[in-house]
Design a protein around this motif. Structure first.
Motif, PDB file in Angstrom:
ATOM      1  N   VAL A 284       0.833  -1.208   0.000  1.00  0.00           N
ATOM      2  CA  VAL A 284       0.000   0.000   0.000  1.00  0.00           C
ATOM      3  C   VAL A 284       0.867   1.256   0.000  1.00  0.00           C
ATOM      4  N   THR A 285       1.900   1.263   0.829  1.00  0.00           N
ATOM      5  CA  THR A 285       2.788   2.423   0.887  1.00  0.00           C
ATOM      6  C   THR A 285       3.482   2.643  -0.455  1.00  0.00           C
ATOM      7  N   ILE A 287       2.362   1.708  -3.482  1.00  0.00           N
ATOM      8  CA  ILE A 287       1.359   2.207  -4.430  1.00  0.00           C
ATOM      9  C   ILE A 287       1.100   3.686  -4.198  1.00  0.00           C
ATOM     10  N   ALA A 288       0.946   4.051  -2.920  1.00  0.00           N
ATOM     11  CA  ALA A 288       0.658   5.447  -2.583  1.00  0.00           C
ATOM     12  C   ALA A 288       1.766   6.376  -3.057  1.00  0.00           C
ATOM     13  N   THR A 344      -8.691  11.080  -6.096  1.00  0.00           N
ATOM     14  CA  THR A 344      -8.408  10.286  -4.896  1.00  0.00           C
ATOM     15  C   THR A 344      -9.609  10.241  -3.960  1.00  0.00           C
ATOM     16  N   PHE A 352      -6.428   2.846  -6.676  1.00  0.00           N
ATOM     17  CA  PHE A 352      -5.567   1.830  -6.066  1.00  0.00           C
ATOM     18  C   PHE A 352      -5.746   0.468  -6.740  1.00  0.00           C
ATOM     19  N   VAL A 361      -5.080  -5.424   0.464  1.00  0.00           N
ATOM     20  CA  VAL A 361      -4.382  -4.228  -0.002  1.00  0.00           C
ATOM     21  C   VAL A 361      -5.364  -3.081  -0.215  1.00  0.00           C
ATOM     22  N   LEU A 362      -6.491  -3.352  -0.868  1.00  0.00           N
ATOM     23  CA  LEU A 362      -7.473  -2.304  -1.157  1.00  0.00           C
ATOM     24  C   LEU A 362      -8.114  -1.775   0.126  1.00  0.00           C
ATOM     25  N   ALA A 365      -5.665   0.505   1.771  1.00  0.00           N
ATOM     26  CA  ALA A 365      -5.461   1.687   0.932  1.00  0.00           C
ATOM     27  C   ALA A 365      -6.511   2.761   1.203  1.00  0.00           C
ATOM     28  N   TYR A 368      -5.637   5.328   3.661  1.00  0.00           N
ATOM     29  CA  TYR A 368      -4.530   6.213   3.297  1.00  0.00           C
ATOM     30  C   TYR A 368      -4.997   7.503   2.621  1.00  0.00           C
ATOM     31  N   TRP A 429       2.728   7.357   8.475  1.00  0.00           N
ATOM     32  CA  TRP A 429       2.235   7.970   7.245  1.00  0.00           C
ATOM     33  C   TRP A 429       2.021   9.479   7.416  1.00  0.00           C
TER      34      TRP A 429
END
Length: 469
Positions: A284-285, A287-288, A344, A352, A361-362, A365, A368, A429
Motif C-alpha cells: 500500500v505504501t 502504491i501510494a 483520490t 488503487f 491491499v485495497l 489503501a 490512506y 504515514w
C-alpha cells in the motif's frame, strides 16, 4: 577573448529573462514535466504488471527496491540540479567558457561517484535490506531487483548529468524525447520479461536498466554532436575537475546532496518501521508513493524550470521577474494537484485497484486517502519556494531546509505519532506527509524578506578570460 554565445543562446537568455513569465515557465517546464511523467508512468507500469502477475509480494519487492534506488541516486540528483542551476547562471551572464568547464567537472565528479556507489552497494545491499526490515516473504525478489538496479547505476547517473547540462542550456525537449524512448522500451520489456517470461521484479528492474542505458547513449550522442555550443570538445583532457567552477559546484551541490540524502534517508527510516507491518502495508505504501509521484513530478519540473529561470534572471540583473516566477510556479502546480485530489477522494477504489486486486491491499489503501491529500498539499506548496532557494544559489538555506524537513520534522513526527503516541502505521504515514510542508514556510519567509535580491549579478565591465586549457 571569451567566445560569444550563439543566436540560440541569445534567444534563450531573452526568453527566460524578458518574456512573459507564466508562458515562459510553462514552455520551459512542460518538457520537464512530460519527461518526469513518462518516467513515473513506466515506474507505475512496473508496479502494475508486477502487482497483477506476482501479487502483493512482488509489489513489496518493487517498493523496497525503489526506496534503495532513491538512496543510490541522491548524489546524482543533488549535483545535477546544482550543475543545471550554475550552467543557467553562466548562460545568463554570457560566460560560455564556464559552461564547458562545468560540463567536464560534472562528468568526472558524477561518473566517479557512480562507480564508487556501485562497488559499495554490491557488498552492502544485504545489510541495507536488513536495516529497512525488508519483509521475509519478498526478500529474494527484492534482492534480485536491487542487484540489477545497482548494475545499471552508471546509466542512471549519466542520464541525469547529461539532462542537467541540456536543461541548463535551456533545452528541456531532448531529455523528454530520450526518456520517452526509455519509457517505451521499459513498457515493452515489462510485458515480455514480467508478464511473458514470468521473471518478476528482476525482469522489471532489467527493463528499467536497459531503457536508461539507451537514453544515456542517445543523450551522449546529442551532446557530442553539439559540443561547440557547450564549449566542450570531448577530448580526454577536458574530462577533469576545473578549479574555476568546482568551488561553486560544491558550495551549491553539497547542500543539495545533503538535502536529498536527508529527505531520502529520513523516508527510508520511516519506511523501515512501516515494513515491519508486513507485505500488505509495504504494498500500500509503495502504491501510494507512485500515485503521489504524479504530482511530485509536476512539482519537480516546475521547481527545476523555475530555479533555472530565477538563476537566469538574477544573472542578468532582472530582479523584478523573480517574484513573478515564484507565484506563477505555485498556481501552475495547483491545477493538477486539485485534479489528483478529486480523483483520490471520489474514485479511490479505481485508483488503487489499478495496481492490485488483493482485498487486503485495497482495504488498507482506503485508510490512506487523507494522508494522500496532505502529500498533494505539500507537493503544491514546495516547488515555488525550492525554485527561489535553489535559483538564488543560497546553499546555507538549502541545508537548513534539508535538516528541518528531512531529519527534524519527518523523523521527529514519525516517532512522535507512530511510536510515542501509538498511532502505528498511520502515525508514520502522517508524520511523513506533514513534514513535506516545511519548505513552504521557510521559502515564504525568504521571499518576503527580500534577502535573495543580494544575489543578483552586477553588469561586468570586462569579459572574463577564456576557459582553462
Amino acid at each position: 577573448m571569451e567566445a560569444k554565445p550563439k543566436s540560440g543562446q541569445q534567444k534563450l537568455i531573452r526568453d527566460l529573462t524578458v518574456g512573459s513569465v507564466p508562458k515562459t515557465l510553462l514552455d520551459f517546464a512542460t518538457p520537464l514535466f512530460l519527461s518526469g511523467m513518462l518516467q513515473t508512468l513506466y515506474n507505475m507500469v512496473d508496479m502494475v504488471v508486477v502487482g497483477r502477475v506476482v501479487g502483493p509480494t512482488g509489489l513489496a519487492a518493487v517498493a523496497v527496491g525503489g526506496d534503495i534506488l532513491m538512496l543510490l541516486t541522491f548524489i546524482a540528483m543533488g549535483f545535477s540540479n546544482a550543475g543545471q542551476i550554475l550552467i543557467s547562471r553562466f548562460v545568463g551572464e554570457q560566460r560560455r567558457d564556464k559552461v564547458g568547464a562545468m560540463v567536464g567537472t560534472l562528468f568526472t565528479l558524477l561518473m566517479s561517484a557512480a562507480v564508487i556507489m556501485m562497488i559499495v552497494m554490491f557488498f552492502a545491499h544485504n545489510a541495507v535490506l536488513d536495516l529497512l526490515n525488508c519483509p521475509a516473504d519478498s526478500r529474494a525478489m527484492t534482492n534480485s531487483y536491487v542487484v540489477t538496479c545497482i548494475s545499471g547505476l552508471a546509466f542512471i547517473y549519466g542520464y541525469n548529468l547529461v539532462s542537467a547540462i541540456l536543461r541548463g542550456m535551456g533545452d528541456s525537449r531532448h531529455p523528454f524525447l530520450f526518456i520517452a524512448i526509455a519509457s517505451l522500451i521499459n513498457v515493452v520489456l515489462d510485458l515480455v520479461l514480467v508478464a511473458g517470461l514470468k521473471l518478476g521484479p528482476f525482469g522489471a528492474a532489467l527493463g528499467t536498466v536497459i531503457g536508461q542505458g539507451v537514453s544515456f547513449i542517445l543523450a551522449i550522442r546529442l551532446l557530442y554532436r553539439n559540443r561547440e555550443q557547450f564549449a566542450f570538445d570531448f577530448r580526454p583532457r577536458s574530462f577533469r575537475i576545473y578549479p574555476s567552477v568546482i568551488g561553486r559546484l560544491l558550495a551549491l551541490g553539497i547542500p543539495m546532496v545533503i538535502q536529498s540524502a536527508a529527505i531520502t534517508g529520513s523516508m527510508l527510516f520511516v519506511n523501515s518501521f512501516v515494513n515491519t507491518y508486513g507485505v500488505t502495508a509495504v504494498a500500500v505504501t509503495g502504491i501510494a508513493r507512485k500515485l503521489e509521484s504524479v504530482i511530485g513530478i509536476v512539482s519537480q519540473a516546475i521547481s527545476s524550470a523555475g530555479g533555472a529561470m530565477i538563476s537566469q534572471a538574477l544573472g542578468a540583473g532582472k530582479i523584478e521577474r523573480v517574484p513573478k516566477v515564484v507565484f506563477s510556479a505555485f498556481f501552475i502546480v495547483l491545477v493538477p494537484s486539485t485534479v489528483m485530489a478529486l480523483i483520490t477522494i471520489f474514485r479511490p477504489e479505481w485508483l488503487f485497484g489499478l495496481f492490485s486486486e488483493d482485498q487486503a491491499v485495497l482495504a488498507l489503501a482506503m485508510t490512506y486517502i487523507p494522508v494522500a491529500l496532505l502529500q498533494y498539499l505539500g507537493a503544491t506548496l514546495r516547488p515555488a519556494n525550492f525554485a527561489l532557494i535553489n535559483g538564488s544559489g543560497n546553499s546555507r538555506l538549502n541545508l537548513a531546509v534539508a535538516l528541518l524537513d528531512g531529519i527534524v520534522c519527518r523523523i521527529g513526527l514519525a516517532l512522535l505519532l507512530g511510536v510515542w503516541l501509538g498511532f502505528g502505521i498511520k502515525g508514520f504515514w502522517y508524520g511523513n506527509a506533514i513534514s513535506g510542508t516545511v519548505p513552504f514556510y521557510i521559502g515564504s519567509v525568504y521571499l518576503i524578506s527580500g534577502a535573495w535580491k543580494k544575489r543578483a549579478s552586477q553588469p561586468r565591465v570586462e569579459p572574463e578570460a577564456a576557459a582553462e586549457g
